[in-house]
Design a protein around this motif. Structure first.
Motif, PDB file in Angstrom:
ATOM      1  N   MET A  37       0.645  -1.283   0.010  1.00 60.61           N
ATOM      2  CA  MET A  37      -0.068   0.174  -0.072  1.00 60.61           C
ATOM      3  C   MET A  37       1.052   1.110   0.126  1.00 60.61           C
ATOM      4  O   MET A  37       1.976   1.299   0.662  1.00 60.61           O
ATOM      5  N   ARG A  80       1.365   4.953   1.039  1.00 59.67           N
ATOM      6  CA  ARG A  80       0.937   5.750   2.155  1.00 59.67           C
ATOM      7  C   ARG A  80       1.064   7.272   1.801  1.00 59.67           C
ATOM      8  O   ARG A  80       2.187   7.605   1.408  1.00 59.67           O
ATOM      9  N   ARG A 131      -9.260  11.866  -0.234  1.00 61.39           N
ATOM     10  CA  ARG A 131      -9.218  10.697   0.630  1.00 61.39           C
ATOM     11  C   ARG A 131     -10.096   9.510  -0.126  1.00 61.39           C
ATOM     12  O   ARG A 131      -9.583   8.438  -0.398  1.00 61.39           O
ATOM     13  N   GLU A 167      -8.266   6.119  -1.862  1.00 58.59           N
ATOM     14  CA  GLU A 167      -8.546   4.842  -1.324  1.00 58.59           C
ATOM     15  C   GLU A 167      -9.509   3.878  -2.056  1.00 58.59           C
ATOM     16  O   GLU A 167      -9.492   2.708  -1.850  1.00 58.59           O
ATOM     17  N   VAL A 220      -3.200   4.273   0.543  1.00 58.12           N
ATOM     18  CA  VAL A 220      -3.995   4.594   1.973  1.00 58.12           C
ATOM     19  C   VAL A 220      -3.713   5.793   2.280  1.00 58.12           C
ATOM     20  O   VAL A 220      -2.373   6.281   2.305  1.00 58.12           O
ATOM     21  N   VAL A 245      -2.877   8.088   5.089  1.00 58.26           N
ATOM     22  CA  VAL A 245      -2.513   7.729   6.385  1.00 58.26           C
ATOM     23  C   VAL A 245      -2.829   9.097   7.382  1.00 58.26           C
ATOM     24  O   VAL A 245      -2.721   9.051   8.497  1.00 58.26           O
ATOM     25  N   LEU A 289       3.983  10.560  10.694  1.00 56.23           N
ATOM     26  CA  LEU A 289       3.657   9.563  10.044  1.00 56.23           C
ATOM     27  C   LEU A 289       4.402   8.838   8.848  1.00 56.23           C
ATOM     28  O   LEU A 289       4.204   7.692   8.488  1.00 56.23           O
ATOM     29  N   PRO A 306       5.109   9.399   5.682  1.00 56.31           N
ATOM     30  CA  PRO A 306       4.147   9.005   4.249  1.00 56.31           C
ATOM     31  C   PRO A 306       5.199   8.824   3.392  1.00 56.31           C
ATOM     32  O   PRO A 306       6.164   9.469   3.178  1.00 56.31           O
ATOM     33  N   GLU A 307       4.731   8.099   2.182  1.00 53.78           N
ATOM     34  CA  GLU A 307       5.639   8.107   0.787  1.00 53.78           C
ATOM     35  C   GLU A 307       5.252   9.333   0.019  1.00 53.78           C
ATOM     36  O   GLU A 307       6.152   9.404  -0.791  1.00 53.78           O
TER      37      GLU A 307
END
Length: 215
Positions: A1, A3, A18, A22, A28, A30, A46, A48-49
């Motif tokens: 997934m 992020r 969102r 999603e 996802v 996050v 968090l 995130p990527e």
């Protein structure tokens, strides 16, 4: 997934992004943030990527937050959200190291595809919209053009062919077909060009080509 962190001062926009992301199945969200200051804090927390961030927000704006996020160790891939009348701000974000931008009316399927693209390590260089952005808002001061030309003069002929094609938004596979090179050879050339020029990504390389009026 994959992020993703979504940053926008409008709750409706954040909620819409969102839902779209999603629904893709492999993404996802996050976290969310309503301004640049919160975005920096959420990136630290968090990890995130990918970060999708609006340019214009109250408090800490997108450009200020972009500079802070991209200075972090192992920063996420940063994509700016904008409307076309804010393109000059996006151009500056690309100079800071953002890997691309999305218009806020980007179709849902393209939005998810864009997130996958940047998460996979590729910059978002649309042959149409991004070239139009760079051509419209790149500063054309003679000093900047001269600096860009001097830096590009150190490339070999083949490396110059590759960076010109890259600036047109072509993928490695497309560059390979055009120049009759294998995709692996193109990837090697791109890595070597970025290292020679001291650039972080393909977007910055494209900006340099446009600054030098070689695009």
């Amino acid at each position: 997934m994959i992020r993703v962190l979504v940053v926008d001062d409008e709750e409706l926009v954040r909620s819409g992004l969102r839902l779209i992301l999603e629904a893709a199945g492999d993404v996802v969200v996050v976290g969310e943030a309503r301004d640049g200051g919160a975005a920096v804090a959420e990136v630290r927390r968090l990890r995130p990527e990918v970060v999708l961030m609006d340019v214009r927000m109250p408090g800490v704006d997108g450009l200020t937050a972009a500079a802070q996020i991209l200075s972090l160790p192992d920063p996420p891939k940063l994509v700016m959200l904008t409307t076309f009348d804010l393109d000059e701000y996006v151009h500056e974000a690309l100079r800071l190291g953002a890997v691309g931008f999305l218009l806020k009316d980007t179709p849902p399927r393209e939005l998810a595809a864009a997130v996958r693209t940047v998460a996979g390590g590729q910059a978002m260089l649309s042959p149409s919209v991004t070239k139009r952005l760079l051509a419209s808002y790149a500063t054309r001061a003679p000093s900047r053009a001269e600096v860009a030309r001097r830096r590009l003069a150190g490339l070999t002929g083949r490396e110059e062919d590759v960076i010109r094609a890259l600036a047109r938004g072509l993928s490695n596979a497309e560059i390979g077909r055009e120049l009759r090179l294998t995709e692996a050879t193109v990837k090697t050339h791109v890595s070597r060009v970025l290292a020679k020029l001291g650039l972080a990504n393909r977007v910055q390389a494209a900006i340099m080509v446009h600054d030098a009026d070689l695009g």
